[in-house]
Motif scaffolding. Structure first.
Motif, PDB file in Angstrom:
ATOM      1  N   PRO A 161       0.802  -1.226   0.000  1.00  0.00           N
ATOM      2  CA  PRO A 161       0.000   0.000   0.000  1.00  0.00           C
ATOM      3  C   PRO A 161       0.836   1.278   0.000  1.00  0.00           C
ATOM      4  O   PRO A 161       0.313   2.364   0.211  1.00  0.00           O
ATOM      5  CB  PRO A 161      -0.816  -0.123   1.289  1.00  0.00           C
ATOM      6  CG  PRO A 161       0.078  -0.887   2.201  1.00  0.00           C
ATOM      7  CD  PRO A 161       0.802  -1.873   1.329  1.00  0.00           C
ATOM      8  N   ALA A 162       2.147   1.162  -0.231  1.00  0.00           N
ATOM      9  CA  ALA A 162       3.052   2.313  -0.281  1.00  0.00           C
ATOM     10  C   ALA A 162       4.294   1.908  -1.054  1.00  0.00           C
ATOM     11  O   ALA A 162       4.501   0.721  -1.351  1.00  0.00           O
ATOM     12  CB  ALA A 162       3.426   2.774   1.129  1.00  0.00           C
ATOM     13  N   ILE A 181       4.076   7.446   0.418  1.00  0.00           N
ATOM     14  CA  ILE A 181       2.894   7.377  -0.438  1.00  0.00           C
ATOM     15  C   ILE A 181       2.913   8.646  -1.275  1.00  0.00           C
ATOM     16  O   ILE A 181       2.852   9.759  -0.735  1.00  0.00           O
ATOM     17  CB  ILE A 181       1.598   7.282   0.386  1.00  0.00           C
ATOM     18  CG1 ILE A 181       1.563   5.958   1.161  1.00  0.00           C
ATOM     19  CG2 ILE A 181       0.378   7.389  -0.519  1.00  0.00           C
ATOM     20  CD1 ILE A 181       0.357   5.812   2.065  1.00  0.00           C
ATOM     21  N   GLY A 182       3.029   8.474  -2.587  1.00  0.00           N
ATOM     22  CA  GLY A 182       3.225   9.641  -3.438  1.00  0.00           C
ATOM     23  C   GLY A 182       4.572  10.271  -3.141  1.00  0.00           C
ATOM     24  O   GLY A 182       5.548   9.592  -2.823  1.00  0.00           O
ATOM     25  N   ILE A 189       4.178   0.988   7.083  1.00  0.00           N
ATOM     26  CA  ILE A 189       3.169  -0.031   6.848  1.00  0.00           C
ATOM     27  C   ILE A 189       3.484  -1.297   7.636  1.00  0.00           C
ATOM     28  O   ILE A 189       4.615  -1.502   8.070  1.00  0.00           O
ATOM     29  CB  ILE A 189       3.004  -0.350   5.346  1.00  0.00           C
ATOM     30  CG1 ILE A 189       4.269  -1.017   4.798  1.00  0.00           C
ATOM     31  CG2 ILE A 189       2.692   0.920   4.575  1.00  0.00           C
ATOM     32  CD1 ILE A 189       4.116  -1.494   3.336  1.00  0.00           C
ATOM     33  N   HIS A 190       2.459  -2.155   7.838  1.00  0.00           N
ATOM     34  CA  HIS A 190       2.596  -3.323   8.714  1.00  0.00           C
ATOM     35  C   HIS A 190       1.986  -4.562   8.078  1.00  0.00           C
ATOM     36  O   HIS A 190       0.925  -4.499   7.452  1.00  0.00           O
ATOM     37  CB  HIS A 190       1.913  -3.042  10.058  1.00  0.00           C
ATOM     38  CG  HIS A 190       2.031  -4.165  11.041  1.00  0.00           C
ATOM     39  ND1 HIS A 190       0.959  -4.946  11.426  1.00  0.00           N
ATOM     40  CD2 HIS A 190       3.119  -4.635  11.704  1.00  0.00           C
ATOM     41  CE1 HIS A 190       1.371  -5.847  12.301  1.00  0.00           C
ATOM     42  NE2 HIS A 190       2.672  -5.683  12.487  1.00  0.00           N
ATOM     43  N   TRP A 191       2.662  -5.702   8.265  1.00  0.00           N
ATOM     44  CA  TRP A 191       2.177  -7.013   7.823  1.00  0.00           C
ATOM     45  C   TRP A 191       1.793  -7.816   9.060  1.00  0.00           C
ATOM     46  O   TRP A 191       2.592  -7.984   9.978  1.00  0.00           O
ATOM     47  CB  TRP A 191       3.270  -7.735   7.045  1.00  0.00           C
ATOM     48  CG  TRP A 191       3.013  -9.179   6.740  1.00  0.00           C
ATOM     49  CD1 TRP A 191       3.499 -10.260   7.399  1.00  0.00           C
ATOM     50  CD2 TRP A 191       2.221  -9.700   5.657  1.00  0.00           C
ATOM     51  NE1 TRP A 191       3.070 -11.423   6.811  1.00  0.00           N
ATOM     52  CE2 TRP A 191       2.274 -11.105   5.733  1.00  0.00           C
ATOM     53  CE3 TRP A 191       1.479  -9.107   4.640  1.00  0.00           C
ATOM     54  CZ2 TRP A 191       1.618 -11.940   4.829  1.00  0.00           C
ATOM     55  CZ3 TRP A 191       0.822  -9.928   3.743  1.00  0.00           C
ATOM     56  CH2 TRP A 191       0.893 -11.324   3.839  1.00  0.00           C
ATOM     57  N   ASN A 192       0.552  -8.303   9.096  1.00  0.00           N
ATOM     58  CA  ASN A 192       0.057  -9.068  10.247  1.00  0.00           C
ATOM     59  C   ASN A 192      -0.016 -10.564   9.991  1.00  0.00           C
ATOM     60  O   ASN A 192      -0.622 -11.313  10.760  1.00  0.00           O
ATOM     61  CB  ASN A 192      -1.319  -8.554  10.669  1.00  0.00           C
ATOM     62  CG  ASN A 192      -2.360  -8.716   9.560  1.00  0.00           C
ATOM     63  OD1 ASN A 192      -2.110  -9.350   8.527  1.00  0.00           O
ATOM     64  ND2 ASN A 192      -3.530  -8.138   9.765  1.00  0.00           N
ATOM     65  N   TRP A 196      -0.847  -6.464   4.146  1.00  0.00           N
ATOM     66  CA  TRP A 196      -0.112  -5.240   4.430  1.00  0.00           C
ATOM     67  C   TRP A 196      -1.106  -4.094   4.566  1.00  0.00           C
ATOM     68  O   TRP A 196      -1.988  -3.933   3.710  1.00  0.00           O
ATOM     69  CB  TRP A 196       0.863  -4.922   3.302  1.00  0.00           C
ATOM     70  CG  TRP A 196       2.098  -5.758   3.285  1.00  0.00           C
ATOM     71  CD1 TRP A 196       2.343  -6.850   2.509  1.00  0.00           C
ATOM     72  CD2 TRP A 196       3.274  -5.551   4.075  1.00  0.00           C
ATOM     73  NE1 TRP A 196       3.591  -7.349   2.767  1.00  0.00           N
ATOM     74  CE2 TRP A 196       4.196  -6.571   3.732  1.00  0.00           C
ATOM     75  CE3 TRP A 196       3.639  -4.618   5.042  1.00  0.00           C
ATOM     76  CZ2 TRP A 196       5.449  -6.671   4.296  1.00  0.00           C
ATOM     77  CZ3 TRP A 196       4.890  -4.718   5.625  1.00  0.00           C
ATOM     78  CH2 TRP A 196       5.789  -5.727   5.259  1.00  0.00           C
ATOM     79  N   LYS A 197      -0.964  -3.291   5.626  1.00  0.00           N
ATOM     80  CA  LYS A 197      -1.831  -2.139   5.829  1.00  0.00           C
ATOM     81  C   LYS A 197      -1.008  -0.926   6.263  1.00  0.00           C
ATOM     82  O   LYS A 197       0.024  -1.079   6.929  1.00  0.00           O
ATOM     83  CB  LYS A 197      -2.893  -2.440   6.879  1.00  0.00           C
ATOM     84  CG  LYS A 197      -3.875  -3.535   6.470  1.00  0.00           C
ATOM     85  CD  LYS A 197      -4.940  -3.747   7.551  1.00  0.00           C
ATOM     86  CE  LYS A 197      -5.927  -4.828   7.135  1.00  0.00           C
ATOM     87  NZ  LYS A 197      -6.978  -5.040   8.164  1.00  0.00           N
TER      88      LYS A 197
END
Length: 349
Positions: A161-162, A181-182, A189-192, A196-197
């Motif tokens: 997401p980035a 981002i941009g 960002i984080h992976w659970n 990824w969020k």
């Protein structure tokens, strides 16, 4: 690519270091070893303490890759296949039997405790950072919007997401990555374990229309996640210079604190200090080490051999300790292309 000569210069530099000729700097940091090689690009310390580094060297006029392993208190060359010449820039390990290194041409080399093997990432994917969690769980990022993930059988592409260029794993289900981002938002960002969020973004007031903000590195220290980077823009009379606002983000649970400096070059690397705080590398050439304890930042110039400049490229904590390593190269003052430059290791703690 800088060239170097092997010979009497190595002994002279080594004696200089041993004689304590380093410039005044923070007492916590010291030069621990000079190598006869061109420079160190990256190093890693596995949770087990197994420590590895990648770099470059010139032998008989030919460029060759370099991998070193910390044996006791000395970094020593690792024997590699004679036909290997790929330039390795990134390395990570989960143990002495699971070591991965990546090249700017998409090359991947792996040590399984018994032998080295090599392969390539599709499309010449140039990894800028990587995390080896296990033999069947490895992540690589390259500053773009996709990562590469090794699942034990093959490399698969994973959308992010980035745009991220750095990554740090606590476990297979707790991984952090940082970038932007941009052009205007620094992003963490984080992976659970499933997806990824975006965890946090930072937007700074723009001093110029061309200002960009990005995070360059990420780590976890105690209960906090740290991301560091900078805002940068063209400045000077003719716009031929670059100005920076060094930027650091500390995320503890849902509470975030941003540290913004008003001068100096950007923050490039960050590592845990073993006491809940962080060490930050500011710049690369003759850089500054910044130590963060609570909300207090203290800094001092990195030590360097007399009459030499240094260019540091990496910063890494040994898990469970206060020991932190940095590495790069050292070159005669004012002449970064001088062939008598050498690799250099520094440590604190």
């Amino acid at each position: 690519m800088r060239r170097m000569l092997m010979g009497a210069g190595a002994a002279a530099l080594a004696f200089g270091l041993g004689a304590g000729t380093a410039h005044a700097a923070t007492p916590a940091w010291r030069i621990t070893q000079a190598t006869k090689h061109q420079g160190i690009n990256d190093l890693t310390v596995a949770p087990t303490g197994s420590s590895w580094a990648v770099g470059e060297q010139t032998v008989n006029g030919k460029d060759r890759l370099l991998i070193q392993h910390l044996s006791g208190t000395t970094w020593k060359d690792v024997k590699l296949p004679a036909n290997w010449s790929m330039p390795l820039k990134v390395i990570d390990a989960s143990s002495s039997k699971n070591v991965w290194a990546f090249g700017e041409d998409g090359s991947v080399v792996r040590w399984n405790g018994k032998k080295w093997t090599s392969s390539k990432l599709a499309g010449g994917y140039h990894a800028t950072d990587a995390e080896a969690i296990s033999a069947s769980d490895v992540w690589a990022v390259n500053g773009g919007g996709t990562a590469r993930h090794w699942n034990g059988k093959k490399w698969v592409s994973v959308k992010l997401p980035a745009q991220v260029g750095s990554i740090h794993a606590v476990s297979a289900k707790n991984i952090w990555a940082a970038g932007s981002i941009g052009y205007t938002k620094g992003a963490l960002i984080h992976w659970n374990g499933k997806a990824w969020k975006v965890a946090k973004t930072v937007t700074l007031p723009k001093p110029s229309d061309d200002a960009t903000t990005t995070f360059m590195d990420v780590t976890v220290s105690g209960k906090s996640v740290w991301a560091v980077g900078s805002q940068s823009w063209e400045c000077g009379v003719d716009g031929d210079d670059t100005c920076y606002k060094p930027l650091a983000l500390r995320l503890t649970g849902t509470k975030a604190k941003t540290f913004v400096a008003t001068k100096g070059v950007g923050y490039t690397k960050v590592a845990a200090d073993g006491s809940g705080g962080a060490w930050i590398l500011q710049g690369g050439w003759d850089p500054t080490f910044v130590h963060v304890t609570g909300d207090k930042l203290t800094s001092a110039a990195a030590p360097r051999p007399a009459n030499y400049d240094v260019n540091l490229s990496t910063l890494e904590n040994r898990p469970g300790t206060k020991t932190v390593w940095s590495a790069g190269g050292s070159y005669p003052e004012g002449d970064p292309d001088d062939p008598t430059g050498y690799g250099l290791y520094l440590s604190a703690g």
